[in-house]
Structures are given as structure tokens and as C-alpha cells.
Scaffold this motif. Structure first.
Motif, mmCIF file in Angstrom:
data_model
loop_
_atom_site.group_PDB
_atom_site.id
_atom_site.type_symbol
_atom_site.label_atom_id
_atom_site.label_comp_id
_atom_site.label_asym_id
_atom_site.label_seq_id
_atom_site.Cartn_x
_atom_site.Cartn_y
_atom_site.Cartn_z
ATOM 1 N N LEU A 28 -4.916 -1.867 -1.189
ATOM 2 C CA LEU A 28 -4.152 -0.689 -1.586
ATOM 3 C C LEU A 28 -2.811 -1.065 -2.220
ATOM 4 C CD1 LEU A 28 -4.734 1.914 1.276
ATOM 5 C CD2 LEU A 28 -5.688 1.900 -1.028
ATOM 6 N N ASP A 29 -2.180 -2.103 -1.702
ATOM 7 C CA ASP A 29 -0.864 -2.465 -2.232
ATOM 8 C C ASP A 29 -0.938 -3.153 -3.594
ATOM 9 O OD1 ASP A 29 -2.050 -4.773 -1.369
ATOM 10 O OD2 ASP A 29 -0.414 -5.402 -0.053
ATOM 11 N N GLU A 30 -2.161 -3.451 -4.069
ATOM 12 C CA GLU A 30 -2.313 -4.090 -5.382
ATOM 13 C C GLU A 30 -2.619 -3.088 -6.488
ATOM 14 O OE1 GLU A 30 -4.205 -8.376 -3.913
ATOM 15 O OE2 GLU A 30 -5.537 -6.712 -4.473
ATOM 16 N N ILE A 31 -2.902 -1.853 -6.092
ATOM 17 C CA ILE A 31 -3.382 -0.868 -7.068
ATOM 18 C C ILE A 31 -2.312 -0.526 -8.097
ATOM 19 C CG2 ILE A 31 -4.111 1.542 -7.315
ATOM 20 C CD1 ILE A 31 -5.596 1.242 -4.662
ATOM 21 N N SER A 32 -1.081 -0.326 -7.650
ATOM 22 C CA SER A 32 -0.030 0.109 -8.575
ATOM 23 C C SER A 32 0.169 -0.893 -9.707
ATOM 24 C CB SER A 32 1.276 0.308 -7.804
ATOM 25 O OG SER A 32 1.641 -0.891 -7.124
ATOM 26 N N GLN A 33 -0.040 -2.179 -9.431
ATOM 27 C CA GLN A 33 0.114 -3.184 -10.486
ATOM 28 C C GLN A 33 -1.011 -3.088 -11.515
ATOM 29 O OE1 GLN A 33 2.762 -5.160 -10.858
ATOM 30 N NE2 GLN A 33 3.650 -4.145 -9.041
ATOM 31 N N SER B 80 -12.912 -0.433 -3.281
ATOM 32 C CA SER B 80 -11.672 -0.353 -4.049
ATOM 33 C C SER B 80 -11.758 -1.429 -5.124
ATOM 34 C CB SER B 80 -10.456 -0.568 -3.145
ATOM 35 O OG SER B 80 -9.268 -0.542 -3.890
ATOM 36 N N ASN C 137 0.788 7.534 -2.530
ATOM 37 C CA ASN C 137 1.923 6.764 -3.046
ATOM 38 C C ASN C 137 1.495 5.849 -4.193
ATOM 39 O OD1 ASN C 137 3.640 7.935 -1.166
ATOM 40 N ND2 ASN C 137 3.253 6.339 0.370
ATOM 41 N N GLN C 138 0.278 5.315 -4.102
ATOM 42 C CA GLN C 138 -0.188 4.394 -5.144
ATOM 43 C C GLN C 138 -0.506 5.137 -6.442
ATOM 44 O OE1 GLN C 138 -0.378 0.995 -5.077
ATOM 45 N NE2 GLN C 138 0.621 1.092 -3.067
ATOM 46 N N GLN D 285 -0.960 6.717 1.865
ATOM 47 C CA GLN D 285 -0.842 5.454 1.136
ATOM 48 C C GLN D 285 -1.474 5.569 -0.251
ATOM 49 O OE1 GLN D 285 -2.128 2.002 3.429
ATOM 50 N NE2 GLN D 285 -1.659 3.067 5.334
ATOM 51 N N VAL D 286 -2.646 6.218 -0.299
ATOM 52 C CA VAL D 286 -3.308 6.425 -1.588
ATOM 53 C C VAL D 286 -2.443 7.316 -2.485
ATOM 54 C CG1 VAL D 286 -5.332 7.439 -2.716
ATOM 55 C CG2 VAL D 286 -5.621 6.080 -0.635
#
Length: 325
Positions: free
Chosen positions: A21-26, A7, A52-53, A49-50
Motif C-alpha cells: 500500500l505504501d508503494e502505490i502513491s509512487q 495489489s 490516502n493513497q 489507508q487506501v
């Protein structure tokens, strides 16, 4: 094995960070960067989760989880969903192992999802990272690099099938036709058909990726997909040629089997004709006629035997020269 193989965020074709994964949207909010995620047989929860991102479509996520999809290209809003089948020869069990790779392609991201038997794309990623001037073209070039790797994996498979065909041809012409040989030919024909089903849709997929109505593929990246398209056509032609040779081998095997059966029938007919002579003579003398003048002659019995054996020998020589025995 961790289902998240890689990733990574890229900027200007260079790796800038490994992401959770939680950093991707930024990162996706930054227009000068794109994200490349590689997954291997992820769970449904991980795919959600993917989703949602990257804001992926439910139907595409459902297909990516269930696998066993036909090769295809579908557009869901501003995201492309692509399914390709991978193939590699299992040298231990002498058959082809098929797998699948699913792609989610957006303006600034690419997600690859591998299922089943498939080589990891670590080398592909490394090659792209070693050519930042190409990787700077964005997710479209990453898509090309992985697709090119998948297509190139088919060439060793076709070569292995061609070698298997050569071995089958040697069995056909150097040994007696057998049921096992026929079974081998049918298995080879089935494997070729499986590869054909995997590679034929790829031609249409590449053709669509080269068209100008797909805005996610930049104009300067489309010529690369022409290379994949050419390779797909070449593999398809190799498959067609090999399938024709397999069909010819099957017909040759059937012809040789018929010839072999005909040879056996001729041998049976020849020996039946030879045995028929003493059978006829014995039948005549076994009818118990009251008056058979030759029975009173002292040389009649050896003459009948000599004549019978002489006729058998003459018939044997005749059939031998005719190729029946």
C-alpha cells in the motif's frame, strides 16, 4: 483471509509488480502505468489507508465500508464510485445469496471492494492479463471485465429460478392445490423481485458509462460497456417474462383451489339432498298423528322403506352423472 486479495501495477497491459500500500502513491505518478487493487471485506482502517493513497472521497469510503448500498454510479471529482450487487444460487439451501462489489475508478487506478457472497475475480484478472492488448486500454477495461463477470453470474440464477418455476407448475397441475404450493410461489416471486432490484439500476449505470461526458472511460472502451448493457437488458427481459409466468401460476393455483373447494361443496350438497329424503320421511312419521291410515296396512312399512331407498338411489345416480359425487 487477507483482505488485500491483489495489489498489482500494470504497464502496457502487462503485470510489472505486486505493490504494498505504501508503494502505490509512487506508481500513480508514472503516467504509463495503472494500479489494480482487489479488497475483500476490508476494515475501516485499511480503507482509510487506501483512501490516502488514491485521494478518495470520504462519503465514498463510508459507503464502501458500510455496504448494503443500492446499485449506483456517483462521481467524486475525478473519481467514479460504482456499486453493483452480485448474485449466485445457493444450491444447498435453495435460495439466492446476494453480495456487493464497489468500484473506485480513476485515470490510472481501479479498486474493487467485495462484500458478502461474491465469487473472487481471480479468473477475471487472469483473463485480462492473458489479453494485454485489451488490458492496455487501462482501468476502464478492467472495470468492464469485472462488470461483465458480475452480469454473467445472473444467467445461472435466472435459469435456476426458471427451473424452480417449472417444478412449481408441476405441483400446481399434477397435485392437489395446497398452502405449501402457494407459499413456494410467493417465495419465488420475492426472489425474482430481489433480482429485479439488483439488475434494473445496472442498465442505467451502463448507459451512463457509454456516454461521452464521462472522461474516465476512453472512447475505444465504451463499446465494451454496450455489451454489458445488452446483457443487462436481456436479463431484465428474462426476469419480466418469468415474473409474468409466476403471476399466472399464482392465479392458476388460486383458480384450482377455488375449483377444488367448489367440488367439495357440490359433494356436500349432493349428500345433503340424498340424506334429506329419509330425514323428511322420518320427520313425517315422527309427528305422532292420531290417524295415519297407512299404518294399518301390512305392506305400508316395507313400501315406505322401499320408496325412501328408491328415491335415495335415484338422487345418487342423478348427482353421480352430473359430476357432483
Amino acid at each position: 483471509m487477507d483482505p488485500i486479495v491483489n495489489s498489482v501495477a500494470y504497464c502496457g497491459g502487462r503485470r510489472v509488480a505486486s505493490l504494498r500500500l505504501d508503494e502505490i502513491s509512487q506508481v500513480l505518478k508514472q503516467p504509463d502505468k495503472f494500479v489494480w487493487i482487489g479488497l475483500h471485506e476490508p476494515s475501516k482502517e485499511l480503507l482509510r489507508q487506501v483512501q490516502n493513497q488514491f485521494n478518495l472521497h470520504d462519503l465514498a469510503i463510508e459507503d464502501a465500508f458500510s455496504a448494503h448500498q443500492r446499485p449506483k454510479l456517483e462521481a467524486y471529482g475525478d473519481t467514479l464510485f460504482i456499486v453493483l450487487r452480485t448474485a449466485q444460487m445457493n444450491k444447498t439451501e435453495h435460495h439466492i445469496d446476494f453480495g456487493e462489489t464497489h468500484f473506485f475508478l480513476g485515470a490510472n487506478f481501479i479498486v474493487t471492494v467485495r462484500h458478502g457472497s461474491s465469487l473472487a475475480y481471480t479468473e477475471v484478472r487472469s483473463h485480462c492479463e492473458n489479453t494485454p492488448h485489451l488490458l492496455s486500454k487501462g482501468p476502464g477495461f478492467a472495470l468492464y471485465a469485472v462488470m461483465d463477470s458480475i452480469v454473467d453470474q445472473y444467467f445461472p440464477v435466472i435459469e435456476a429460478l426458471e427451473q424452480e418455476l417449472i417444478a412449481v407448475e408441476e405441483l400446481i397441475f399434477d397435485h392437489k392445490p395446497s398452502r405449501e404450493t402457494t407459499q413456494q410461489i410467493y417465495m419465488l416471486k420475492r426472489e425474482l423481485l430481489d433480482v429485479k432490484r439488483a439488475i434494473t439500476p445496472l442498465i442505467d449505470i451502463c448507459n451512463r458509462l457509454m456516454r461521452f461526458d464521462i472522461g474516465l472511460i476512453p472512447e475505444d472502451t465504451r463499446p465494451y460497456f454496450r455489451d454489458v448493457y445488452d446483457h443487462s437488458l436481456r436479463i431484465n427481459e428474462m426476469l419480466d417474462n418469468t415474473r409474468e409466468l409466476v403471476t399466472a401460476a399464482l392465479e392458476a393455483n388460486f383458480s384450482l383451489t377455488s375449483i377444488s373447494q367448489s367440488e367439495v361443496s357440490k359433494k356436500f350438497a349432493g349428500w345433503a339432498a340424498i340424506i334429506g329424503v329419509p330425514t323428511m320421511v322420518a320427520g313425517i312419521y315422527g309427528m305422532n298423528f292420531k290417524f295415519m291410515p297407512e299404518l294399518n296396512l301390512p305392506w305400508a312399512y316395507p313400501l315406505v322403506l322401499a320408496t325412501t331407498f328408491g328415491l335415495c338411489i335415484i338422487l345418487y345416480i342423478f348427482f353421480r352423472r352430473s359430476g357432483w359425487l
